[in-house]
Design a protein around this motif. Structure first.
Motif, short mmCIF file in Angstrom:
data_model
loop_
_atom_site.label_atom_id
_atom_site.label_comp_id
_atom_site.label_asym_id
_atom_site.label_seq_id
_atom_site.Cartn_x
_atom_site.Cartn_y
_atom_site.Cartn_z
N THR A 148 0.81 -1.23 0.00
CA THR A 148 0.00 0.00 0.00
C THR A 148 0.84 1.27 0.00
OG1 THR A 148 -0.14 -0.03 2.42
CG2 THR A 148 -1.89 -1.19 1.19
N ARG A 149 2.12 1.16 -0.34
CA ARG A 149 3.04 2.29 -0.21
C ARG A 149 2.68 3.51 -1.05
NH1 ARG A 149 4.95 -1.57 -3.38
NH2 ARG A 149 6.06 -1.07 -5.32
N HIS A 150 1.90 3.33 -2.13
CA HIS A 150 1.50 4.46 -2.97
C HIS A 150 0.00 4.71 -2.91
CE1 HIS A 150 5.50 4.64 -4.60
NE2 HIS A 150 5.44 3.40 -5.06
N SER A 151 -0.68 4.12 -1.95
CA SER A 151 -2.14 4.11 -1.94
C SER A 151 -2.79 5.48 -1.77
CB SER A 151 -2.65 3.17 -0.84
OG SER A 151 -2.21 3.60 0.43
N LEU A 152 -2.09 6.44 -1.20
CA LEU A 152 -2.71 7.75 -0.95
C LEU A 152 -2.40 8.79 -2.01
CD1 LEU A 152 -2.16 8.01 2.90
CD2 LEU A 152 -4.18 7.22 1.67
N ARG A 153 -1.51 8.49 -2.93
CA ARG A 153 -1.06 9.47 -3.91
C ARG A 153 -2.18 9.99 -4.80
NH1 ARG A 153 4.78 8.64 -4.45
NH2 ARG A 153 5.41 9.22 -2.32
N LYS A 154 -3.21 9.19 -5.01
CA LYS A 154 -4.34 9.63 -5.82
C LYS A 154 -5.50 10.14 -4.96
CE LYS A 154 -7.51 8.33 -9.45
NZ LYS A 154 -8.07 7.29 -10.28
N VAL A 155 -5.77 9.46 -3.86
CA VAL A 155 -6.98 9.78 -3.09
C VAL A 155 -6.87 11.07 -2.28
CG1 VAL A 155 -7.84 7.42 -3.00
CG2 VAL A 155 -6.35 8.23 -1.20
N VAL A 156 -5.70 11.39 -1.75
CA VAL A 156 -5.61 12.61 -0.95
C VAL A 156 -5.79 13.87 -1.80
CG1 VAL A 156 -4.13 14.02 0.54
CG2 VAL A 156 -4.29 11.57 0.93
N PRO A 157 -5.14 14.00 -2.96
CA PRO A 157 -5.37 15.21 -3.76
C PRO A 157 -6.84 15.40 -4.18
CG PRO A 157 -3.36 14.15 -4.47
CD PRO A 157 -4.03 13.20 -3.50
N GLU A 158 -7.57 14.31 -4.35
CA GLU A 158 -8.98 14.42 -4.72
C GLU A 158 -9.85 14.96 -3.59
OE1 GLU A 158 -9.98 10.47 -5.96
OE2 GLU A 158 -8.96 10.67 -7.90
N LEU A 159 -9.37 14.88 -2.36
CA LEU A 159 -10.16 15.35 -1.21
C LEU A 159 -10.49 16.83 -1.30
CD1 LEU A 159 -8.57 13.55 1.85
CD2 LEU A 159 -10.83 13.21 0.89
N GLU A 160 -9.58 17.62 -1.84
CA GLU A 160 -9.83 19.07 -1.91
C GLU A 160 -11.02 19.38 -2.80
OE1 GLU A 160 -5.94 21.53 -0.95
OE2 GLU A 160 -5.74 20.40 -2.83
N HIS A 161 -11.25 18.55 -3.81
CA HIS A 161 -12.41 18.75 -4.68
C HIS A 161 -13.68 18.21 -4.04
CE1 HIS A 161 -9.66 20.05 -7.77
NE2 HIS A 161 -8.97 18.94 -7.62
N GLU A 162 -13.56 17.09 -3.37
CA GLU A 162 -14.71 16.46 -2.73
C GLU A 162 -15.16 17.20 -1.47
OE1 GLU A 162 -13.47 12.47 -1.98
OE2 GLU A 162 -13.08 12.06 -4.09
N HIS A 163 -14.22 17.81 -0.77
CA HIS A 163 -14.51 18.50 0.49
C HIS A 163 -13.83 19.88 0.46
CE1 HIS A 163 -16.04 14.73 2.16
NE2 HIS A 163 -14.99 14.15 1.61
N PRO A 164 -14.45 20.86 -0.20
CA PRO A 164 -13.80 22.17 -0.37
C PRO A 164 -13.44 22.87 0.94
CG PRO A 164 -15.84 22.01 -1.65
CD PRO A 164 -15.74 20.77 -0.83
N GLY A 165 -14.10 22.54 2.03
CA GLY A 165 -13.79 23.18 3.30
C GLY A 165 -12.63 22.55 4.03
N LEU A 166 -12.10 21.48 3.49
CA LEU A 166 -11.01 20.75 4.14
C LEU A 166 -9.66 21.28 3.67
CD1 LEU A 166 -10.16 18.28 5.94
CD2 LEU A 166 -10.15 16.95 3.81
N GLN A 167 -8.85 21.73 4.59
CA GLN A 167 -7.49 22.14 4.25
C GLN A 167 -6.60 20.91 4.25
OE1 GLN A 167 -6.41 26.36 5.89
NE2 GLN A 167 -6.81 24.96 7.54
N VAL A 168 -5.81 20.76 3.21
CA VAL A 168 -4.86 19.65 3.13
C VAL A 168 -3.46 20.23 3.14
CG1 VAL A 168 -4.05 17.69 1.77
CG2 VAL A 168 -6.50 18.24 1.83
#
Length: 196
Positions: A148-168
Protein backbone atom coordinates in the motif's frame (compact mmCIF):
# COMPACT_ATOMS: atom_id res chain seq x y z
CA UNK A 1 -2.91 21.92 -1.35
CA UNK A 2 -0.68 23.61 1.19
CA UNK A 3 2.94 22.82 1.97
CA UNK A 4 4.51 22.73 5.42
CA UNK A 5 5.61 26.39 5.17
CA UNK A 6 2.25 27.79 4.04
CA UNK A 7 0.04 29.39 6.68
CA UNK A 8 -3.46 28.01 7.20
CA UNK A 9 -5.32 30.72 5.26
CA UNK A 10 -8.87 29.41 5.16
CA UNK A 11 -9.26 29.15 8.91
CA UNK A 12 -9.40 32.35 10.90
CA UNK A 13 -8.34 30.39 13.97
CA UNK A 14 -6.40 27.26 14.79
CA UNK A 15 -7.82 23.94 13.53
CA UNK A 16 -9.80 21.81 15.95
CA UNK A 17 -10.90 18.76 13.93
CA UNK A 18 -7.76 17.27 12.43
CA UNK A 19 -6.82 14.17 10.50
CA UNK A 20 -3.38 12.79 9.82
CA UNK A 21 -3.00 10.72 6.64
CA UNK A 22 -0.05 8.57 5.64
CA UNK A 23 0.91 5.05 4.72
CA UNK A 24 1.80 2.50 7.39
CA UNK A 25 4.86 3.55 9.32
CA UNK A 26 4.89 7.18 8.17
CA UNK A 27 4.21 8.52 11.67
CA UNK A 28 0.48 9.30 11.62
CA UNK A 29 -0.14 8.46 15.25
CA UNK A 30 2.97 10.28 16.47
CA UNK A 31 2.04 13.47 14.60
CA UNK A 32 -1.59 13.22 15.70
CA UNK A 33 -0.52 12.91 19.35
CA UNK A 34 1.94 15.82 19.09
CA UNK A 35 -0.63 18.05 17.41
CA UNK A 36 -3.33 17.17 19.93
CA UNK A 37 -1.02 17.92 22.85
CA UNK A 38 0.03 21.22 21.33
CA UNK A 39 -3.55 22.33 20.68
CA UNK A 40 -4.91 20.87 23.92
CA UNK A 41 -7.52 18.74 22.18
CA UNK A 42 -8.23 15.00 22.43
CA UNK A 43 -6.39 12.44 20.30
CA UNK A 44 -8.03 9.09 19.65
CA UNK A 45 -6.03 6.40 17.90
CA UNK A 46 -8.38 4.91 15.31
CA UNK A 47 -6.68 1.50 15.52
CA UNK A 48 -7.72 1.33 19.19
CA UNK A 49 -11.36 1.67 18.14
CA UNK A 50 -11.10 -0.88 15.31
CA UNK A 51 -9.09 -3.77 16.80
CA UNK A 52 -10.72 -5.86 19.49
CA UNK A 53 -9.07 -8.77 21.31
CA UNK A 54 -7.29 -11.26 19.03
CA UNK A 55 -7.24 -8.64 16.26
CA UNK A 56 -10.97 -9.07 15.66
CA UNK A 57 -12.74 -5.97 14.33
CA UNK A 58 -14.93 -4.38 16.98
CA UNK A 59 -18.66 -4.32 16.24
CA UNK A 60 -18.95 -0.78 17.65
CA UNK A 61 -16.22 0.68 15.41
CA UNK A 62 -18.50 2.72 13.11
CA UNK A 63 -20.59 4.01 16.03
CA UNK A 64 -17.43 4.96 17.92
CA UNK A 65 -16.09 6.91 14.92
CA UNK A 66 -19.47 8.63 14.55
CA UNK A 67 -19.35 9.64 18.23
CA UNK A 68 -15.71 10.76 17.99
CA UNK A 69 -16.30 12.99 14.96
CA UNK A 70 -19.46 14.52 16.42
CA UNK A 71 -17.35 16.12 19.17
CA UNK A 72 -16.31 19.76 18.78
CA UNK A 73 -12.57 19.01 18.69
CA UNK A 74 -10.44 15.96 17.98
CA UNK A 75 -7.35 14.62 16.24
CA UNK A 76 -7.19 11.15 14.69
CA UNK A 77 -5.68 9.21 11.80
CA UNK A 78 -7.34 9.13 8.37
CA UNK A 79 -7.61 5.41 7.74
CA UNK A 80 -10.10 2.59 7.26
CA UNK A 81 -11.73 3.13 3.88
CA UNK A 82 -15.27 2.74 5.22
CA UNK A 83 -14.74 5.62 7.65
CA UNK A 84 -12.65 7.95 5.47
CA UNK A 85 -15.61 9.81 3.90
CA UNK A 86 -17.14 10.63 7.30
CA UNK A 87 -13.78 11.63 8.75
CA UNK A 88 -13.00 13.94 5.81
CA UNK A 89 -16.48 15.44 5.87
CA UNK A 90 -16.21 16.42 9.53
CA UNK A 91 -12.56 17.51 9.63
CA UNK A 92 -11.29 21.02 9.01
CA UNK A 93 -7.64 20.07 8.36
CA UNK A 94 -5.83 17.01 7.02
CA UNK A 95 -2.07 16.64 7.45
CA UNK A 96 -0.66 14.35 4.76
CA UNK A 97 2.62 12.57 5.42
CA UNK A 98 3.65 11.99 1.80
CA UNK A 99 7.16 10.76 2.54
CA UNK A 100 9.51 8.90 0.20
CA UNK A 101 9.01 5.13 0.30
CA UNK A 102 12.42 4.42 1.94
CA UNK A 103 11.53 6.76 4.84
CA UNK A 104 8.11 5.22 5.52
CA UNK A 105 9.26 1.64 5.01
CA UNK A 106 12.34 2.15 7.17
CA UNK A 107 10.17 3.54 9.96
CA UNK A 108 7.67 0.71 9.59
CA UNK A 109 10.33 -2.00 9.77
CA UNK A 110 12.08 -0.43 12.78
CA UNK A 111 8.75 0.07 14.59
CA UNK A 112 7.59 -3.49 13.90
CA UNK A 113 10.87 -5.03 15.08
CA UNK A 114 10.96 -2.82 18.20
CA UNK A 115 7.36 -3.63 19.14
CA UNK A 116 7.90 -7.36 18.65
CA UNK A 117 11.18 -7.54 20.57
CA UNK A 118 9.86 -5.47 23.48
CA UNK A 119 6.45 -7.20 23.46
CA UNK A 120 4.67 -3.86 23.30
CA UNK A 121 0.92 -4.24 23.78
CA UNK A 122 -0.89 -2.38 21.03
CA UNK A 123 -4.68 -2.30 21.32
CA UNK A 124 -6.98 -4.38 23.48
CA UNK A 125 -4.40 -7.03 24.36
CA UNK A 126 -2.93 -7.40 20.86
CA UNK A 127 0.77 -7.70 20.03
CA UNK A 128 2.76 -7.71 16.79
CA UNK A 129 2.94 -11.19 15.28
CA UNK A 130 6.19 -13.14 14.98
CA UNK A 131 8.73 -11.49 12.69
CA UNK A 132 9.20 -14.70 10.67
CA UNK A 133 5.52 -14.58 9.65
CA UNK A 134 6.44 -11.95 7.07
CA UNK A 135 7.29 -14.94 4.85
CA UNK A 136 3.95 -16.75 5.06
CA UNK A 137 1.40 -14.09 6.03
CA UNK A 138 0.40 -11.86 3.10
CA UNK A 139 -1.17 -9.41 5.57
CA UNK A 140 1.93 -9.07 7.75
CA UNK A 141 2.25 -5.34 8.50
CA UNK A 142 5.52 -5.00 6.59
CA UNK A 143 4.09 -6.71 3.50
CA UNK A 144 0.94 -4.62 3.88
CA UNK A 145 3.06 -1.47 4.09
CA UNK A 146 4.91 -2.37 0.90
CA UNK A 147 1.72 -3.27 -0.97
CA UNK A 148 0.00 0.00 0.00
CA UNK A 149 3.04 2.29 -0.21
CA UNK A 150 1.50 4.46 -2.97
CA UNK A 151 -2.14 4.11 -1.94
CA UNK A 152 -2.71 7.75 -0.95
CA UNK A 153 -1.06 9.47 -3.91
CA UNK A 154 -4.34 9.63 -5.82
CA UNK A 155 -6.98 9.78 -3.09
CA UNK A 156 -5.61 12.61 -0.95
CA UNK A 157 -5.37 15.21 -3.76
CA UNK A 158 -8.98 14.42 -4.72
CA UNK A 159 -10.16 15.35 -1.21
CA UNK A 160 -9.83 19.07 -1.91
CA UNK A 161 -12.41 18.75 -4.68
CA UNK A 162 -14.71 16.46 -2.73
CA UNK A 163 -14.51 18.50 0.49
CA UNK A 164 -13.80 22.17 -0.37
CA UNK A 165 -13.79 23.18 3.30
CA UNK A 166 -11.01 20.75 4.14
CA UNK A 167 -7.49 22.14 4.25
CA UNK A 168 -4.86 19.65 3.13
CA UNK A 169 -1.27 20.23 4.20
CA UNK A 170 1.30 18.00 2.44
CA UNK A 171 4.57 17.08 4.15
CA UNK A 172 7.17 15.68 1.75
CA UNK A 173 9.59 14.65 4.50
CA UNK A 174 10.12 14.61 8.28
CA UNK A 175 11.77 18.06 8.20
CA UNK A 176 8.51 19.52 6.85
CA UNK A 177 6.71 18.19 9.92
CA UNK A 178 9.13 20.00 12.23
CA UNK A 179 8.76 23.25 10.28
CA UNK A 180 4.98 23.05 10.48
CA UNK A 181 4.95 22.11 14.18
CA UNK A 182 7.22 25.11 14.84
CA UNK A 183 4.77 27.42 13.05
CA UNK A 184 1.88 25.94 15.03
CA UNK A 185 3.79 26.35 18.31
CA UNK A 186 4.32 30.04 17.55
CA UNK A 187 0.62 30.53 16.83
CA UNK A 188 -0.36 28.80 20.06
CA UNK A 189 2.25 30.79 22.04
CA UNK A 190 0.81 34.03 20.63
CA UNK A 191 -2.48 33.20 22.34
CA UNK A 192 -4.40 32.30 19.19
CA UNK A 193 -7.57 30.38 19.93
CA UNK A 194 -9.15 27.32 18.41
CA UNK A 195 -11.99 27.84 15.96
CA UNK A 196 -15.38 28.40 17.55
Amino acid sequence: MLSATDPLPRLPRLPRRMLVAGVSGSGKTSLAARTATLLGIPHTELDSLFHGPNWEPRADFAADVERLTAAPSWVTEWQYSAMRPLLAQRADTLLWLDFPVPVSMGRLIRRTVRRRRRRVELWNGNFEGPLWSIFNNPDHIIRWGWRTRHSLRKVVPELEHEHPGLQVVRFSGPKDVEVWIGMLERRVASGEQLQP
